[in-house]
Scaffold this motif. Sequence first.
Motif, PDB file in Angstrom:
ATOM      1  N   LEU A   4       0.940  -1.418   0.113  1.00  0.00           N
ATOM      2  CA  LEU A   4       0.254  -0.182   0.401  1.00  0.00           C
ATOM      3  C   LEU A   4       0.848   1.390  -0.162  1.00  0.00           C
ATOM      4  CD1 LEU A   4      -2.835   1.260   0.406  1.00  0.00           C
ATOM      5  CD2 LEU A   4      -2.855   0.972   2.446  1.00  0.00           C
ATOM      6  N   LEU A   5       0.711   1.773  -0.983  1.00  0.00           N
ATOM      7  CA  LEU A   5       1.288   3.385  -1.804  1.00  0.00           C
ATOM      8  C   LEU A   5       0.236   4.395  -0.758  1.00  0.00           C
ATOM      9  CD1 LEU A   5       4.001   2.410  -4.204  1.00  0.00           C
ATOM     10  CD2 LEU A   5       4.580   2.463  -1.180  1.00  0.00           C
ATOM     11  N   CYS A   6       0.756   5.016   0.571  1.00  0.00           N
ATOM     12  CA  CYS A   6      -0.987   5.547   0.194  1.00  0.00           C
ATOM     13  C   CYS A   6      -0.215   7.195   0.609  1.00  0.00           C
ATOM     14  CB  CYS A   6      -1.586   5.211   1.196  1.00  0.00           C
ATOM     15  SG  CYS A   6      -2.829   5.994   1.574  1.00  0.00           S
ATOM     16  N   SER A   7      -1.834   7.667  -0.713  1.00  0.00           N
ATOM     17  CA  SER A   7      -1.301   9.065  -0.625  1.00  0.00           C
ATOM     18  C   SER A   7      -0.358  10.060  -0.346  1.00  0.00           C
ATOM     19  CB  SER A   7      -2.184  10.055   0.664  1.00  0.00           C
ATOM     20  OG  SER A   7      -3.468   9.200   0.588  1.00  0.00           O
ATOM     21  N   MET A   8       0.928   9.645  -1.370  1.00  0.00           N
ATOM     22  CA  MET A   8       2.023  10.783  -1.942  1.00  0.00           C
ATOM     23  C   MET A   8       1.282  11.951  -1.983  1.00  0.00           C
ATOM     24  SD  MET A   8       4.855   7.413  -3.530  1.00  0.00           S
ATOM     25  CE  MET A   8       3.247   6.993  -5.000  1.00  0.00           C
ATOM     26  N   ASN A  30      -2.892   1.153  -4.312  1.00  0.00           N
ATOM     27  CA  ASN A  30      -3.150  -0.015  -3.842  1.00  0.00           C
ATOM     28  C   ASN A  30      -2.409  -1.377  -4.429  1.00  0.00           C
ATOM     29  OD1 ASN A  30      -4.610   0.943  -1.227  1.00  0.00           O
ATOM     30  ND2 ASN A  30      -5.413   1.419  -2.811  1.00  0.00           N
ATOM     31  N   ILE A  31      -2.070  -2.133  -3.801  1.00  0.00           N
ATOM     32  CA  ILE A  31      -1.300  -3.338  -4.825  1.00  0.00           C
ATOM     33  C   ILE A  31      -1.663  -4.436  -3.683  1.00  0.00           C
ATOM     34  CG2 ILE A  31       0.165  -4.403  -6.091  1.00  0.00           C
ATOM     35  CD1 ILE A  31       0.886  -1.552  -7.577  1.00  0.00           C
ATOM     36  N   SER A  32      -1.749  -5.157  -4.092  1.00  0.00           N
ATOM     37  CA  SER A  32      -1.849  -6.413  -3.582  1.00  0.00           C
ATOM     38  C   SER A  32      -0.207  -7.346  -4.663  1.00  0.00           C
ATOM     39  CB  SER A  32      -2.609  -7.904  -3.236  1.00  0.00           C
ATOM     40  OG  SER A  32      -3.943  -7.291  -2.397  1.00  0.00           O
ATOM     41  N   CYS A  33      -0.103  -8.530  -3.738  1.00  0.00           N
ATOM     42  CA  CYS A  33       1.052  -9.049  -4.558  1.00  0.00           C
ATOM     43  C   CYS A  33       2.134 -10.293  -4.254  1.00  0.00           C
ATOM     44  CB  CYS A  33       2.684  -7.783  -5.823  1.00  0.00           C
ATOM     45  SG  CYS A  33       3.079  -7.148  -4.529  1.00  0.00           S
ATOM     46  N   PRO A  34       2.521 -11.255  -4.411  1.00  0.00           N
ATOM     47  CA  PRO A  34       3.123 -11.993  -3.516  1.00  0.00           C
ATOM     48  C   PRO A  34       4.798 -11.327  -3.467  1.00  0.00           C
ATOM     49  CG  PRO A  34       2.749 -12.643  -6.194  1.00  0.00           C
ATOM     50  CD  PRO A  34       2.085 -11.207  -4.995  1.00  0.00           C
ATOM     51  N   MET A  35       5.170 -12.429  -2.689  1.00  0.00           N
ATOM     52  CA  MET A  35       6.516 -12.329  -2.609  1.00  0.00           C
ATOM     53  C   MET A  35       6.709 -12.107  -3.974  1.00  0.00           C
ATOM     54  SD  MET A  35       9.087 -10.721  -1.145  1.00  0.00           S
ATOM     55  CE  MET A  35       8.892 -10.349   0.659  1.00  0.00           C
ATOM     56  N   LYS A  77       3.208  -9.721 -11.425  1.00  0.00           N
ATOM     57  CA  LYS A  77       2.715 -10.425 -10.799  1.00  0.00           C
ATOM     58  C   LYS A  77       1.615  -9.257  -9.434  1.00  0.00           C
ATOM     59  CE  LYS A  77       7.471 -12.557 -11.219  1.00  0.00           C
ATOM     60  NZ  LYS A  77       8.015 -12.541 -11.047  1.00  0.00           N
ATOM     61  N   VAL A  78       0.717  -8.960  -9.806  1.00  0.00           N
ATOM     62  CA  VAL A  78       0.194  -8.080  -8.768  1.00  0.00           C
ATOM     63  C   VAL A  78      -1.727  -8.140  -9.363  1.00  0.00           C
ATOM     64  CG1 VAL A  78       1.848  -6.114  -9.208  1.00  0.00           C
ATOM     65  CG2 VAL A  78       0.085  -6.146 -11.080  1.00  0.00           C
ATOM     66  N   GLY A  79      -2.546  -8.211  -8.242  1.00  0.00           N
ATOM     67  CA  GLY A  79      -3.694  -8.759  -8.139  1.00  0.00           C
ATOM     68  C   GLY A  79      -4.658  -7.869  -7.480  1.00  0.00           C
ATOM     69  N   ASP A  80      -5.334  -7.612  -7.792  1.00  0.00           N
ATOM     70  CA  ASP A  80      -6.861  -6.622  -6.709  1.00  0.00           C
ATOM     71  C   ASP A  80      -5.707  -5.419  -6.530  1.00  0.00           C
ATOM     72  OD1 ASP A  80      -9.016  -5.645  -4.823  1.00  0.00           O
ATOM     73  OD2 ASP A  80      -7.198  -6.658  -3.113  1.00  0.00           O
ATOM     74  N   CYS A  81      -5.549  -4.655  -7.681  1.00  0.00           N
ATOM     75  CA  CYS A  81      -5.218  -2.948  -7.751  1.00  0.00           C
ATOM     76  C   CYS A  81      -5.969  -2.206  -8.006  1.00  0.00           C
ATOM     77  CB  CYS A  81      -3.648  -3.519  -8.937  1.00  0.00           C
ATOM     78  SG  CYS A  81      -3.033  -4.550  -8.745  1.00  0.00           S
ATOM     79  N   GLY A  82      -5.575  -0.890  -7.403  1.00  0.00           N
ATOM     80  CA  GLY A  82      -6.519   0.291  -7.944  1.00  0.00           C
ATOM     81  C   GLY A  82      -5.587   1.417  -8.237  1.00  0.00           C
ATOM     82  N   TRP A  83      -5.904   2.749  -8.006  1.00  0.00           N
ATOM     83  CA  TRP A  83      -5.097   3.946  -8.116  1.00  0.00           C
ATOM     84  C   TRP A  83      -6.601   4.601  -7.719  1.00  0.00           C
ATOM     85  CZ3 TRP A  83      -3.922   7.500 -11.696  1.00  0.00           C
ATOM     86  CH2 TRP A  83      -3.969   6.924 -13.458  1.00  0.00           C
ATOM     87  N   GLN A  84      -5.969   5.940  -7.254  1.00  0.00           N
ATOM     88  CA  GLN A  84      -7.119   7.136  -7.757  1.00  0.00           C
ATOM     89  C   GLN A  84      -5.909   8.226  -8.044  1.00  0.00           C
ATOM     90  OE1 GLN A  84      -8.913   7.922  -4.408  1.00  0.00           O
ATOM     91  NE2 GLN A  84     -10.477   9.604  -6.013  1.00  0.00           N
ATOM     92  N   VAL A  85      -6.107   9.604  -8.432  1.00  0.00           N
ATOM     93  CA  VAL A  85      -5.567  10.973  -8.791  1.00  0.00           C
ATOM     94  C   VAL A  85      -6.249  11.912  -8.412  1.00  0.00           C
ATOM     95  CG1 VAL A  85      -5.317  10.405 -11.007  1.00  0.00           C
ATOM     96  CG2 VAL A  85      -3.075  12.456  -9.755  1.00  0.00           C
ATOM     97  N   SER A  86      -5.539  12.856  -7.617  1.00  0.00           N
ATOM     98  CA  SER A  86      -6.140  13.966  -7.657  1.00  0.00           C
ATOM     99  C   SER A  86      -4.946  15.250  -8.344  1.00  0.00           C
ATOM    100  CB  SER A  86      -5.915  14.559  -6.363  1.00  0.00           C
ATOM    101  OG  SER A  86      -7.691  13.673  -5.572  1.00  0.00           O
ATOM    102  N   ALA A  87      -5.476  15.925  -8.418  1.00  0.00           N
ATOM    103  CA  ALA A  87      -4.235  17.172  -9.551  1.00  0.00           C
ATOM    104  C   ALA A  87      -5.316  18.411  -9.110  1.00  0.00           C
ATOM    105  CB  ALA A  87      -3.863  16.891 -10.759  1.00  0.00           C
TER     106      ALA A  87
END
Length: 95
Positions: A4-8, A30-35, A77-87
């Motif tokens: 989870l990389l949140c609100s940079m 938001n990204i889910s991923c295995p090692m 190698k990712v799943g259950d991904c999403g992102w949102q941007v505000s500018a």
Amino acid sequence: MKLLLCSMSLLSSLGTLKAEATQEISININISCPMSEEYSALLQTIPQGEPTVSFEEWRDSFVENMTKLIALVESGKVGDCGWQVSAGDKTSTEI
């Protein structure tokens, strides 16, 4: 494993510009991923300890981290991904 990389919060203009001359950009990823190798490489680029103090250090750290994040996404190698941007006054819905 959940990444989870949140609100940079990024400023479109850093350095000598006055606060009233800047615009804020906010990105939530938001990204889910295995090692994986790509995930491990990303983890190694995440700054530890003291916050970055100069623009050059911040820029280098940001570019390296985003490059590794892109490599992870491109690996598939990712799943259950999403992102949102505000500018400025524009905000996307979660994609």
